[in-house]
Scaffold this motif. Structure first.
Motif, PDB file in Angstrom:
ATOM      1  N   ASP A  11       0.806  -1.226   0.000  1.00 50.97           N
ATOM      2  CA  ASP A  11       0.000   0.000   0.000  1.00 50.97           C
ATOM      3  C   ASP A  11       0.836   1.272   0.000  1.00 50.97           C
ATOM      4  OD1 ASP A  11      -2.351  -1.415  -0.129  1.00 50.97           O
ATOM      5  OD2 ASP A  11      -2.522  -1.594   2.042  1.00 50.97           O
ATOM      6  N   THR A  12       2.146   1.146   0.206  1.00 53.45           N
ATOM      7  CA  THR A  12       2.997   2.340   0.192  1.00 53.45           C
ATOM      8  C   THR A  12       3.487   2.678  -1.214  1.00 53.45           C
ATOM      9  OG1 THR A  12       5.074   1.149   0.563  1.00 53.45           O
ATOM     10  CG2 THR A  12       3.818   1.818   2.528  1.00 53.45           C
ATOM     11  N   GLU A  75      -8.413   0.630  -7.179  1.00 52.43           N
ATOM     12  CA  GLU A  75      -8.498  -0.179  -5.953  1.00 52.43           C
ATOM     13  C   GLU A  75      -7.480  -1.323  -5.920  1.00 52.43           C
ATOM     14  OE1 GLU A  75     -10.564   0.764  -3.465  1.00 52.43           O
ATOM     15  OE2 GLU A  75     -10.912   2.437  -4.843  1.00 52.43           O
ATOM     16  N   ARG A  78      -2.090  -2.212  -7.230  1.00 49.11           N
ATOM     17  CA  ARG A  78      -0.829  -2.567  -6.557  1.00 49.11           C
ATOM     18  C   ARG A  78      -0.640  -4.078  -6.497  1.00 49.11           C
ATOM     19  NH1 ARG A  78      -2.803   1.963  -3.958  1.00 49.11           N
ATOM     20  NH2 ARG A  78      -1.318   3.689  -3.809  1.00 49.11           N
ATOM     21  N   ARG A  79      -1.686  -4.801  -6.081  1.00 53.14           N
ATOM     22  CA  ARG A  79      -1.553  -6.257  -5.945  1.00 53.14           C
ATOM     23  C   ARG A  79      -1.353  -6.927  -7.304  1.00 53.14           C
ATOM     24  NH1 ARG A  79      -4.355  -4.478  -1.731  1.00 53.14           N
ATOM     25  NH2 ARG A  79      -3.982  -5.450   0.285  1.00 53.14           N
TER      26      ARG A  79
END
Length: 183
Positions: A11-12, A75, A78-79
């Motif tokens: 999340d960073t 949303e 990132r993943r």
């Protein structure tokens, strides 16, 4: 760093980091990454395919493929991105983003074709196939399937002929629905 820390670190990642991450990648890595990120979205895949073709024909090293991806999926980007970077083995990029390769490898299992967390499993399997085929085998696949696709499809043929980037052809076949996958 256990799995939970990995997710906190995920999340960073900031969108601005993506500009630098993309500069660390060569064209082959960008092709593989785009295939994994965009292959299951028809409209985006068509656009990205055009961008990749332009990049292949020019020496354009600057690109904004990752930022476009992040903006299209606020949303989940990132993943998806970190898993796709693991699958293509972009260790330098992942290190620059502050990750440890061993932990990511344990979490995402990039070396096992059928297992995915966020990337579509068919795309991962097709990508692994592209990596494992020799150039001659890729060329044969491109000719055999390309001929069948061309005979069945209306619309512009893909004017790109380098089987070293088999994912570009697969992306084209996916957008023309010559290869189908289900969600």
């Amino acid at each position: 760093m256990a799995g939970s820390n990995l997710l906190i670190h995920l999340d960073t990642i900031d969108q601005n980091d993506l500009i630098y991450a993309e500069r660390d990648m060569n064209f082959a890595q960008k092709v593989g990454l785009c295939f994994l990120l965009y292959g299951d979205d028809h409209s985006d895949a068509t656009y990205i395919l055009q961008k990749l073709l332009v990049m292949a024909r020019s020496d354009l090293s600057q690109s904004d493929l990752l930022i476009k991806f992040a903006k299209s999926r606020p949303e989940t980007w990132r993943r998806h991105l970190v898993e796709a970077l693991c699958i293509i083995g972009a260790r330098k990029v992942l290190r620059r983003l502050g990750f440890c390769w061993q932990e990511l490898r344990m979490h995402y299992l990039p070396h096992i074709a059928g297992i995915t967390l966020h990337v579509h499993p068919l795309l991962k399997s097709l990508y692994r196939m592209c990596e494992e085929l020799s150039l001659a085998q890729s060329g044969r696949l491109f000719l055999d399937v390309g001929e069948k696709v061309a005979s069945q499809q209306a619309g512009d043929p893909l004017r790109f002929y380098d089987p070293a980037y088999l994912e570009i052809f697969l992306l084209d076949w996916l957008t023309k629905r010559s290869i189908k996958h289900h969600h």
